[in-house]
Write an enzyme that holds these catalytic residues in place. Structure first.
Site, PDB file in Angstrom:
ATOM      1  N   ARG A  18       0.813  -1.226   0.000  1.00 24.08           N
ATOM      2  CA  ARG A  18       0.000   0.000   0.000  1.00 24.08           C
ATOM      3  C   ARG A  18       0.846   1.276   0.000  1.00 24.08           C
ATOM      4  O   ARG A  18       0.601   2.164  -0.816  1.00 24.08           O
ATOM      5  CB  ARG A  18      -0.991  -0.010   1.169  1.00 24.08           C
ATOM      6  N   ASN A  36      -6.535  -2.696   1.474  1.00 23.65           N
ATOM      7  CA  ASN A  36      -6.483  -4.155   1.520  1.00 23.65           C
ATOM      8  C   ASN A  36      -7.901  -4.701   1.503  1.00 23.65           C
ATOM      9  O   ASN A  36      -8.795  -4.118   2.111  1.00 23.65           O
ATOM     10  CB  ASN A  36      -5.810  -4.635   2.810  1.00 23.65           C
TER      11      ASN A  36
END
Ligand SMILES: [Zn+2]
Ligand SMILES: [Zn+2]
Length: 763
Positions: A18, A36
């Site tokens: 990320r 996620n």
């Protein structure tokens, strides 16, 4: 202005994915978000279409080292005129999250580790968003410091600042720590007395240099370590571990790899990967003692994967690093176990105070030409990442096989295959099995409705399954071992149509009550039908004969050639100098059909030939006789022995071994070398397999072939099989995510247990 929905599947959580996406979007001046999800990472990216294209290109090119992208899907959606890119709260189905496997120390961390100016210079627990322990330190999901054994260490201010800074490479690195706030090593005598020293690691290194054998705590458990160039120590270790010939693994720096083994660029890429597996590589003559892997053309080698390993290799470039366990028990992970179980085996142990919550063996494998990494043991670096199932299943627990056990807990399309559990024949392994089943159920929120087990009525895995369903409203199903092998390989390769399945294996309880192990099937994920196998041969005393292949040789020869030959001719030629009394006992067992199993096992056929050639008459570890037979096979031999294929009353093709054994015996009489005979034997197995497959192709019109079973760990056989079958225009499939040995069984059991796909999908 454009906006795309991008879904990334694979190992993309807990590996810095990320922040990487955030930084990339920021640099390209794009808006949107990343988060996620239960299945991976979801990105919405908005801005100039050209730059989005650039973003997508760099997404796969520059991805974090430890991430593995299996699939990226991109969909155009309508723009929202956003200005910023943000990291959004995770979106999990029922609060569920995947757990990353443990990851070998990354390049960036190593740079700091060897930089005297860095605050983590030579810090033996250095890690970051891209590397470090994950699976082995986790109590519960979601993956968060307070759910790991790092919760006992309070972050110092410096570490905390790194942890909170999105532009820092330790942003959200849960196990982040340093000299000030992290765990530390200490050195003990095996009786528990602490060695007073400021430098326990340096002291441990000195001990090994002096020829001591010591235990070292690592990521997933303890290793037993010694200097691989000190032959008397390695010999001593063999005696202590009661392991006369089974090879030990060696740890070595990348720069020294080429000194002890031959390594291709693909092999190098794999061994350097974040998994850092033990790889079986072709041995070179070197200063490493022959005793490390006696009479073995390969050496099991791994690169350092924890920071502390680098400190050892500076002073001891070739380090024996074998799992610390006794006999077939699970890997040791606690100091208390080391003190009791290794009492008379090692003199010191180097330990640290970061608890190992989940033990995890080193993964092992080899590189199969043009096909990639072929896994022998799937543990550290892989677990607990799920393997995708070909179709959606109910909540299922498959208890796996007896030897090399793994279990699989599955739901929908996710199969959570456990780490290597071991042989289910002792209470410690059984305890480990139950411990991991409970953890997997909790982590992945799967309470099974269906329990699947092996057909064998006496297997512990079967009894466990029966115990589990007692007084509960659960369904239970038994499935045949080799069918599970084939379906596992079909499933892993997502083959939905009919194929020829070839299972060459040691032992598996057959549907007819005999011991199977050279079975040819026709079928799909739904149904399998046995269509060919080796003729049934006597296995006197079952287990006893598996440990003593010469008994198999006597039994097969007697069965095939009758009483005269075994005494007069064969005992002389074959050097079967065993007490005549034992030969008589075996003959009596066969004549009276007493304490006798009947087997079509390919593993036993290899054992038989290995014993006849005098290569291995008794084994000290599983499949040793067959392995040694492979190792002596001479390359470049094309000949093979005659064989006969008949049919039985069930219309199955039967391979008769009379001509094969006769050919081998004639070659022995003519003084042909073992190396040539072994090669010819291997070629024969490939030849009759191809012969049968061609017949099956004509009858059933199928062209795909899947190979599974422990015998395919034999690289001579596997390579030749693939080449010859492909030359005959078959499409050949092998395992690449699971081991070809019994480590794949539980995955196949899940698919089979979930029954009839066609009926299910039409409901
Ligand atoms: Zn790192
Ligand atoms: Zn710190």
């Amino acid at each position: 202005m454009a906006r795309s929905l991008v879904q990334v599947k694979g190992i993309v959580q807990g590996v810095g994915f990320r922040p990487f996406v955030y930084r990339l979007a920021y640099r390209l001046n794009l808006a949107g978000f990343v988060r996620n999800t239960s299945y991976g990472v979801e990105i919405e990216i908005e801005g100039n279409a050209k730059r989005i294209k650039e973003f997508l290109k760099r997404l796969s090119l520059e991805k974090p080292v430890a991430s593995i992208i299996e699939l990226i899907t991109v969909k155009q959606i309508s723009p929202r005129r956003e200005k910023r890119f943000v990291i959004k709260q995770s979106k999990f189905a029922e609060g569920f999250t995947q757990i990353s496997p443990d990851i070998a120390t990354c390049k960036d961390c190593l740079k700091e580790f060897f930089n005297p100016a860095d605050r983590r210079f030579r810090f033996p627990f250095i890690n970051c968003t891209n590397c470090g322990p994950r699976y082995s330190i986790i109590y519960n999901t979601p993956y968060d410091r307070k759910q790991t054994s790092m919760k006992e260490f309070k972050m110092c201010l410096d570490c905390e600042n790194e942890f909170r800074d999105i532009n820092n490479r330790r942003f959200h690195a849960q196990p982040d720590c340093c000299f000030v706030c992290g765990p530390e090593f200490s050195l003990y005598r095996i009786d528990g007395r602490k060695i007073k020293t400021k430098d326990p690691i340096g002291e441990a290194i000195n001990l090994i240099k002096k020829g001591e054998i010591i235990a070292i705590k690592g990521i997933g458990g303890f290793h037993i370590a010694c200097d691989a160039t000190n032959c008397s120590t390695v010999k001593k270790l063999r005696v202590l571990k009661n392991r006369p010939t089974k090879p030990f693994a060696i740890m070595v720096n990348e720069k020294d790899l080429g000194k002890i083994v031959k390594v291709t660029s693909q092999e190098k890429k794999m061994i350097k990967s974040p998994v850092a597996p033990v790889m079986l590589l072709e041995k070179k003559k070197s200063e490493v003692c022959e005793e490390v892997a006696p009479n073995n053309p390969y050496l099991g080698v791994m690169l350092p994967y924890a920071p502390v390993h680098y400190l050892f290799l500076e002073k001891i470039p070739f380090l024996v690093m074998t799992s610390a366990n006794i006999a077939d028990e699970p890997l040791i992970k606690e100091d208390t176990e080391i003190k009791t179980k290794l009492k008379r085996k090692v003199s010191f142990y180097l330990t640290h105070n970061r608890k190992i919550i989940n033990r995890c063996d080193d993964s092992v494998g080899f590189y199969l030409k043009e096909r990639g990494f072929s896994i022998i043991r799937r543990s550290r670096g892989y677990v607990p990442v799920p393997i995708e199932l070909p179709l959606s299943v109910r909540k299922t627990l498959a208890t796996g096989p007896y030897l090399k056990n793994t279990f699989t807990l599955a739901d929908k399309k996710n199969a959570y295959v456990s780490p290597h559990i071991g042989d289910l024949d002792n209470s410690e392994t059984l305890k480990f099995f139950y411990e991991m089943v409970e953890k997997y159920k909790r982590w992945f929120k799967i309470e099974p409705e269906l329990i699947v087990h092996d057909l064998h009525p006496d297997y512990l895995s079967t009894k466990i399954a029966q115990e589990m369903v007692k007084n509960k409203n659960l369904e239970i199903k038994g499935v045949q071992h080799h069918i599970a092998h084939i379906v596992s390989c079909l499933g892993e390769n997502k083959i939905f149509e009919k194929a020829i399945g070839i299972a060459f294996d040691g032992t598996g309880y057959g549907i007819d009550g005999n011991i199977w192990g050279s079975e040819f099937f026709i079928g799909d994920l739904n149904q399998q039908k046995r269509v060919a196998h080796l003729e049934y041969l006597p296995l006197p005393g079952g287990e006893e004969s598996i440990k003593k292949p010469y008994r198999i040789a006597i039994a097969y020869l007697y069965k095939i050639f009758g009483p005269d030959l075994i005494h007069k001719d064969f005992t002389k030629i074959l050097n079967l100098n065993y007490p005549l009394k034992e030969i008589d006992t075996i003959i009596k067992m066969i004549d009276q059909n007493y304490n006798l199993a009947h087997t079509s096992s390919m593993g036993r056929f290899f054992d038989c030939v290995s014993a006849i050639l005098g290569i291995t008459r008794e084994i000290t570890y599983e499949a040793e006789a067959a392995i040694n037979l492979e190792y002596v096979a001479k390359k470049g031999i094309k000949d093979y022995y005659s064989y006969e294929i008949g049919k039985n009353i069930d219309d199955e093709f039967i391979v008769h071994i009379f001509l094969i054994l006769e050919g081998i015996i004639n070659d022995i009489k003519r003084g042909i070398s073992k190396n040539i005979i072994s090669a010819k034997f291997h070629n024969t197995v490939v030849q009759f397999s191809l012969d049968i497959a061609r017949k099956l192709r004509r009858i059933y019109g199928v062209n795909k072939v899947v190979l599974s079973g422990g015998v395919f760990q034999n690289r001579y056989l596997l390579n030749l099989m693939i080449r010859r079958f492909e030359d005959s225009d078959f499409k050949v499939f092998t395992h690449h995510k699971l081991p070809t040995n019994d480590g794949c069984i539980s995955y196949g059991q899940v698919i089979l247990g979930n029954g009839n796909w066609e009926i299910r999908s039409s409901k």
